[in-house]
Design an enzyme around this catalytic site. Structure first.
Site, PDB file in Angstrom:
ATOM      1  N   ASN A   9       0.844  -1.165   0.139  1.00 55.57           N
ATOM      2  CA  ASN A   9      -0.215  -0.064   0.281  1.00 55.57           C
ATOM      3  C   ASN A   9       0.633   1.388  -0.097  1.00 55.57           C
ATOM      4  O   ASN A   9       1.287   1.190   1.059  1.00 55.57           O
ATOM      5  CB  ASN A   9      -1.140   0.579   0.905  1.00 55.57           C
ATOM      6  CG  ASN A   9      -2.190   1.096   1.616  1.00 55.57           C
ATOM      7  OD1 ASN A   9      -1.927   2.238   0.634  1.00 55.57           O
ATOM      8  ND2 ASN A   9      -2.282   1.756   2.782  1.00 55.57           N
ATOM      9  N   TRP A  10       1.035   2.043  -1.049  1.00 56.54           N
ATOM     10  CA  TRP A  10       1.508   2.504  -1.472  1.00 56.54           C
ATOM     11  C   TRP A  10       1.449   4.512  -0.635  1.00 56.54           C
ATOM     12  O   TRP A  10       2.160   5.439   0.066  1.00 56.54           O
ATOM     13  CB  TRP A  10       2.115   3.245  -2.702  1.00 56.54           C
ATOM     14  CG  TRP A  10       2.370   2.120  -4.199  1.00 56.54           C
ATOM     15  CD1 TRP A  10       3.308   0.595  -3.613  1.00 56.54           C
ATOM     16  CD2 TRP A  10       3.439   2.633  -4.876  1.00 56.54           C
ATOM     17  NE1 TRP A  10       3.488   1.050  -4.301  1.00 56.54           N
ATOM     18  CE2 TRP A  10       3.763   1.086  -5.307  1.00 56.54           C
ATOM     19  CE3 TRP A  10       3.039   3.697  -5.753  1.00 56.54           C
ATOM     20  CZ2 TRP A  10       4.856   1.110  -6.892  1.00 56.54           C
ATOM     21  CZ3 TRP A  10       3.648   3.169  -6.909  1.00 56.54           C
ATOM     22  CH2 TRP A  10       4.394   2.679  -7.351  1.00 56.54           C
ATOM     23  N   LYS A  11      -0.174   4.313   0.021  1.00 59.66           N
ATOM     24  CA  LYS A  11      -0.744   5.752   0.938  1.00 59.66           C
ATOM     25  C   LYS A  11      -0.519   6.647  -0.385  1.00 59.66           C
ATOM     26  O   LYS A  11      -0.426   6.521  -1.664  1.00 59.66           O
ATOM     27  CB  LYS A  11      -0.159   6.437   1.913  1.00 59.66           C
ATOM     28  CG  LYS A  11      -0.126   4.685   1.929  1.00 59.66           C
ATOM     29  CD  LYS A  11       0.026   4.970   4.005  1.00 59.66           C
ATOM     30  CE  LYS A  11      -0.486   3.132   4.599  1.00 59.66           C
ATOM     31  NZ  LYS A  11      -0.098   3.327   6.797  1.00 59.66           N
ATOM     32  N   HIS A  93      -9.521   1.344   5.194  1.00 59.87           N
ATOM     33  CA  HIS A  93      -8.306   1.424   6.217  1.00 59.87           C
ATOM     34  C   HIS A  93      -8.024   2.568   7.320  1.00 59.87           C
ATOM     35  O   HIS A  93      -9.484   3.797   7.065  1.00 59.87           O
ATOM     36  CB  HIS A  93      -6.679   2.098   4.726  1.00 59.87           C
ATOM     37  CG  HIS A  93      -5.813   1.985   5.591  1.00 59.87           C
ATOM     38  ND1 HIS A  93      -5.126   2.775   6.740  1.00 59.87           N
ATOM     39  CD2 HIS A  93      -5.088   1.061   5.452  1.00 59.87           C
ATOM     40  CE1 HIS A  93      -4.142   2.733   6.507  1.00 59.87           C
ATOM     41  NE2 HIS A  93      -3.507   1.858   6.360  1.00 59.87           N
ATOM     42  N   GLU A  95      -6.793   4.650   8.509  1.00 61.87           N
ATOM     43  CA  GLU A  95      -6.471   6.608   7.451  1.00 61.87           C
ATOM     44  C   GLU A  95      -7.684   7.483   7.316  1.00 61.87           C
ATOM     45  O   GLU A  95      -7.883   8.172   7.182  1.00 61.87           O
ATOM     46  CB  GLU A  95      -5.172   6.413   7.100  1.00 61.87           C
ATOM     47  CG  GLU A  95      -3.640   6.000   7.381  1.00 61.87           C
ATOM     48  CD  GLU A  95      -2.541   5.225   6.985  1.00 61.87           C
ATOM     49  OE1 GLU A  95      -2.366   5.418   5.603  1.00 61.87           O
ATOM     50  OE2 GLU A  95      -1.750   4.558   8.170  1.00 61.87           O
ATOM     51  N   GLU A 165      -5.561  -5.213  10.659  1.00 62.73           N
ATOM     52  CA  GLU A 165      -4.432  -4.243  11.011  1.00 62.73           C
ATOM     53  C   GLU A 165      -4.485  -2.839  12.461  1.00 62.73           C
ATOM     54  O   GLU A 165      -4.858  -2.351  12.433  1.00 62.73           O
ATOM     55  CB  GLU A 165      -4.615  -2.888   9.914  1.00 62.73           C
ATOM     56  CG  GLU A 165      -3.826  -3.919   8.587  1.00 62.73           C
ATOM     57  CD  GLU A 165      -2.981  -3.037   7.341  1.00 62.73           C
ATOM     58  OE1 GLU A 165      -2.264  -2.628   6.926  1.00 62.73           O
ATOM     59  OE2 GLU A 165      -4.071  -1.354   7.833  1.00 62.73           O
ATOM     60  N   GLY A 171       2.592   2.149  10.990  1.00 60.84           N
ATOM     61  CA  GLY A 171       3.642   3.504  10.440  1.00 60.84           C
ATOM     62  C   GLY A 171       4.359   3.243  12.332  1.00 60.84           C
ATOM     63  O   GLY A 171       4.862   4.637  12.077  1.00 60.84           O
ATOM     64  N   SER A 211       3.939  -1.875   9.932  1.00 61.83           N
ATOM     65  CA  SER A 211       5.424  -1.885   9.996  1.00 61.83           C
ATOM     66  C   SER A 211       5.574  -3.795  10.141  1.00 61.83           C
ATOM     67  O   SER A 211       6.924  -3.999  10.776  1.00 61.83           O
ATOM     68  CB  SER A 211       5.859  -1.694  11.492  1.00 61.83           C
ATOM     69  OG  SER A 211       5.328  -0.255  12.303  1.00 61.83           O
ATOM     70  N   GLY A 232       3.315  -1.354   3.941  1.00 59.66           N
ATOM     71  CA  GLY A 232       3.131  -0.246   3.931  1.00 59.66           C
ATOM     72  C   GLY A 232       4.183   0.772   3.640  1.00 59.66           C
ATOM     73  O   GLY A 232       4.729   0.123   2.162  1.00 59.66           O
ATOM     74  N   GLY A 233       4.720   0.950   4.868  1.00 57.41           N
ATOM     75  CA  GLY A 233       6.670   2.309   4.238  1.00 57.41           C
ATOM     76  C   GLY A 233       7.131   1.464   3.727  1.00 57.41           C
ATOM     77  O   GLY A 233       8.225   2.044   2.677  1.00 57.41           O
TER      78      GLY A 233
HETATM   79  P1  PGA Z   1       2.827   0.293   7.743  1.00 50.18           P
HETATM   80  O1  PGA Z   1       1.640   0.409   6.669  1.00 50.18           O
HETATM   81  O2  PGA Z   1       3.492  -1.096   6.982  1.00 50.18           O
HETATM   82  O3  PGA Z   1       4.028   1.936   7.408  1.00 50.18           O
HETATM   83  O4  PGA Z   1       3.062   0.659   9.012  1.00 50.18           O
HETATM   84  C1  PGA Z   1       0.392  -0.372   6.789  1.00 50.18           C
HETATM   85  C2  PGA Z   1      -0.639   0.449   6.095  1.00 50.18           C
HETATM   86  O5  PGA Z   1      -1.758   1.146   6.939  1.00 50.18           O
HETATM   87  O6  PGA Z   1      -1.359  -0.669   4.915  1.00 50.18           O
END
Ligand code: PGA
Length: 250
Positions: A9-11, A93, A95, A165, A171, A211, A232-233
């Protein structure tokens, strides 16, 4: 047998120039038993199609609007994504739940609209740190799954991907332990079983997200109810993401 999935997930990262460089590197990854998928921002989905078509890697979108077309300024429909080759779309998600106020009912509409268009939803569910402290993790997961999947038929439920999640691990640099993730994945599978029956519970793929890195992916993949990861990251660096994929596959 559930095929593991490593999803990136590149966000809101990846300008067209950056996306091109990342996709070109990913396209060289060697196929293993697991599946790989990336979720770039809308503006780079055409590039995912350009560079990943013909490889084993699939792509999807991070969001969708639950209507076919019409006066919804700024929104993107399931059919638009389907035509750009998207296999999956992320829904719910944390976020978006937190920053944009998305509700379970709205997420449910997206899931229905995606199935109508032939796209598989990736439903995210997870508790906040406070909810975990109060012992409400299982109840939160149950609500997000029950309401998110309301009215879905069992065959579609079995095709779903659900990402556990925990909000506190996203993050954060500190993932949940494999045991915490497995316990929650077990609750999710149990919930799918109660709602949709044995077959759906056996085939639904459950990912862990929060993470994830090449250093901890193996511990999650050893757990029987965890079928992969939503990254994510660490999905923004080609070498790291490919290394996560390779270790998940090992
Ligand atoms: P993260 O994000 O790997 O940067 O913690 C995961 C996500 O939000 O899907």
């Amino acid at each position: 047998m559930r095929i593991p999935l490593i999803a990136g997930n590149w966000k809101m990262n990846g300008t067209p120039a950056g996306a091109e460089a990342l996709l070109q590197k990913l396209a060289k990854a060697a196929k293993g038993r697991a599946e790989m998928a990336v979720f770039p921002p809308f503006t780079a989905i055409w590039q995912a199609e350009k560079y990943l078509k013909g490889t084993f890697i699939r792509w999807g979108a991070q969001n969708v609007y639950p209507e076919e077309k019409g006066a919804y300024t700024g929104e993107i429909s399931p059919d638009m994504l389907k035509e750009m080759g998207c296999s999956y779309v992320i829904c719910g998600h944390s976020e978006r739940r937190q920053l944009l106020g998305e509700t379970d009912a709205f997420i449910n509409r997206k899931i229905h609209a995606l199935f109508r268009a032939g796209i598989v939803p990736v439903l995210c569910a997870g508790e906040t740190a406070e909810e975990r402290r109060d012992g409400r993790t299982a109840a939160v997961l149950q609500r997000e799954i029950e309401e998110g999947l309301r009215g879905i038929d069992a065959a579609d439920a079995g095709r779903m991907i659900i990402a556990y999640e925990p909000v506190w691990a996203i993050g954060a640099g500190q993932a949940a332990s494999a045991e915490e993730a497995e316990e929650a994945a077990g609750w999710i599978r149990e919930c799918v079983f109660r709602l949709f029956g044995r077959e759906a519970a056996d085939t639904v793929r459950i990912l862990y997200g929060g993470s994830v890195s090449s250093a901890n992916i193996a511990s999650f993949m050893q757990k029987p109810d965890i079928d992969g990861a939503l990254v994510g990251g660490a999905s923004l660096k080609a070498e790291e993401f490919i290394s996560i994929y390779n270790r998940a596959d090992a």
